[in-house]
Design an enzyme around this catalytic site. Structure first.
Site, PDB file in Angstrom:
ATOM      1  CE  LYS A  62      -1.387  -1.816   3.623  1.00 20.59           C
ATOM      2  NZ  LYS A  62      -2.805  -1.968   4.578  1.00 20.59           N
ATOM      3  CG  ASP A 117      -6.185  -4.221   7.848  1.00 19.96           C
ATOM      4  OD1 ASP A 117      -6.153  -5.598   7.543  1.00 19.96           O
ATOM      5  OD2 ASP A 117      -6.671  -3.618   7.018  1.00 19.96           O
TER       6      ASP A 117
HETATM    7  C1  BGC Z   1      -2.081  -5.552   3.343  1.00 17.92           C
HETATM    8  C2  BGC Z   1      -3.185  -6.672   4.428  1.00 17.92           C
HETATM    9  C3  BGC Z   1      -3.993  -5.937   5.656  1.00 17.92           C
HETATM   10  C4  BGC Z   1      -4.773  -5.051   3.849  1.00 17.92           C
HETATM   11  C5  BGC Z   1      -6.132  -4.171   3.822  1.00 17.92           C
HETATM   12  C6  BGC Z   1      -2.635  -5.479   2.517  1.00 17.92           C
HETATM   13  O1  BGC Z   1      -2.337  -4.806   1.760  1.00 17.92           O
HETATM   14  O2  BGC Z   1      -0.783  -6.746   3.546  1.00 17.92           O
HETATM   15  O3  BGC Z   1      -1.981  -6.829   5.976  1.00 17.92           O
HETATM   16  O4  BGC Z   1      -4.738  -6.222   6.082  1.00 17.92           O
HETATM   17  O5  BGC Z   1      -3.695  -4.469   3.185  1.00 17.92           O
HETATM   18  O6  BGC Z   1      -5.174  -3.429   5.497  1.00 17.92           O
END
Ligand code: BGC
Length: 462
Positions: A171, A207
């Site tokens: 992200k 989360d």
């Molecule tokens: C992460 C996860 C997370 C998800 C939603 C992903 O990019 O790897 O750990 O749960 O985003 O936030």
């Protein structure tokens, strides 16, 4: 103007239709396609759970050390930190505050500036400790040493509830010196560097897990947690005997699937469009989080933007002109998609948004932009539904029941704002699962606090 009008006259309406079809058809996934996606995911899940294949698996199926959803007896005051979406938050959570199983909240949002997202790990954790200190100061509770639930929403190899090693950033985060380290340790070190306050025991949760826990507090049938926000992912309760990475055969364990990485080995390539490939090529984590890049909020707006540019170049949008505003990365935001789609009876919203981007759209332009938004967001929901079906069907088979009644705790802005929420559940894919969706109320805060409550109990017992 004269130039662009001349171009429009040359466009044959049939070819226009064909061009649009050619561009948007690859986003339409048939039931057969979705079944094939879910079969592939089931294989990946199996690979992730098995010791022998875990290292090479894309869907990591990470044990979380959460063994049951809350039973409602949890109690106390907890701090919660939430890192992993667009904002960082600090919360104070009162579990069972008045004896009626309620969870109260106070929270504050701290922005994470771009330079911190891409800076050093030390800067990131210093920033987190600073925000926490400010929060405690403003509430006069700096001397309380409260237990803390840390929602850290990135793929982590958990060694225990209070030890969690970052596998990779997602992200848009890229802080140096954190991958391979225990994030609890990094947090404690940053607090110690300040030296003006202390915290109690720490529990780290994803989360998805927080979301499942906060819904599980109200509904014991909630055994799946789902996030469709900046990123996407799910967790669910698996039989411990199938979790080969953890000792023991009795009972359940929550598995953080990390399904965002599904497809990183190419198994989804036949469903990816040229736009998906371009979005990936422009990202900071090229080749990674392929499934996430087809579904989540960080990328959907970009997919739409690239399609619009393509259609303008094909001379079927904006009079054949590629607008300067649209050439800027991220100029078409994901929230615009749901805003445009939600406006089912008029083109006013599409008109407003396109105008705010400096365009002068015709009604036909607005109509076509809405079709583009719908194609991208429908595919996102379809893929999620297929993946969820894989999970619920697996749980059904684990429990050996003909029909599974299950609740999915869900959070994330893409889901919250999606105008067609029913798309997230495709009953034709899973006729034997009776699935209910439950929107989580601040799972990243409450859920993390509930897990912290479990850790605290464990410490008190030992
Ligand atoms: C992460 C996860 C997370 C998800 C939603 C992903 O990019 O790897 O750990 O749960 O985003 O936030």
């Amino acid at each position: 103007r004269v130039h662009s009008l001349a171009r429009v006259e040359m466009t044959d309406p049939l070819t226009t239709k064909q061009k649009v079809k050619e561009c948007l058809n690859p986003f339409k996934l048939s039931t057969q396609d979705l079944n094939s996606v879910l079969e592939r995911l089931l294989k990946e899940m199996e690979k992730g759970l098995k010791k022998k294949t875990h290292d090479s698996a894309t869907v990591k199926m990470l044990p979380t050390y959460v063994r049951h959803t809350p039973d409602g007896t949890e109690t106390g005051d907890f701090l919660a930190l939430d890192l992993g979406g667009t904002n960082f938050r600090v919360l104070l959570v009162k579990v069972n505050a008045d004896g009626k199983s309620t969870v109260k909240l106070e929270s504050e949002i701290c922005a994470i500036p771009q330079e911190i997202m891409e800076g050093t790990g030390e800067e990131l954790f210093n920033h987190i400790a600073d925000c926490l200190a400010q929060f405690l100061d403003s509430r006069n509770i700096k001397d309380k040493k409260l237990p803390l639930g840390f929602t850290f929403s990135f793929p982590c190899k958990q060694i225990d509830l209070d030890k969690s090693v970052l596998i990779r950033w997602t992200k848009g985060f890229q802080c140096s010196g954190v991958v391979g380290k225990d994030v609890v340790q990094l947090l404690i070190e940053a607090i110690q560097r300040r030296g003006d306050f202390d915290i109690g025991s720490v529990a780290v949760v994803n989360d998805t897990v927080g979301t499942m826990m906060s819904c599980g507090y109200k509904d014991p049938e909630c055994q799946i947690g789902l996030i469709i926000g900046t990123g996407t992912n799910a967790c669910y309760m698996e039989e411990l005997q199938n979790v080969e990475l953890v000792e023991g055969t009795e009972g359940l364990m929550c598995i953080n699937m990390e399904w965002g990485a599904f497809g990183d080995d190419g198994v989804l390539d036949e469903y990816r469009t040229k736009f998906d490939k371009e979005v990936d090529a422009q990202s900071v984590n090229q080749g990674k989080q392929i499934f996430e890049k087809m579904i989540s909020g960080m990328y959907m707006g970009e997919i739409v933007r690239l399609i619009l540019i393509d259609l303008a170049k094909e001379n079927v949008l904006f009079n054949g002109m590629v607008p300067a505003a649209l050439q800027m990365k991220n100029s078409f935001e994901t929230r615009h998609i749901s805003e445009i789609e939600a406006d089912t009876n008029s083109l006013a919203e599409a008109h407003k948004i396109l105008t705010s981007l400096g365009l002068e759209p015709s009604d036909d332009d607005c109509e076509l932009v809405r079709s583009v938004c719908s194609a991208v967001s429908t595919r996102s929901a379809d893929l999620c539904a297929a993946a969820l079906t894989a999970v619920s069907n697996r749980i059904r088979q684990n429990r050996d029941v003909d029909c599974l009644k299950i609740t999915v705790g869900v959070d994330g802005t893409v889901y919250r704002k999606h105008p067609k929420k029913t798309h997230f559940h495709n009953s034709s894919l899973a006729p034997q699962c009776d699935v209910t969706f439950m929107l989580s109320e601040d799972g990243s805060g409450k859920g993390a606090a509930l897990v912290a409550a479990v850790v605290q109990n464990k410490n008190m017992c030992s």
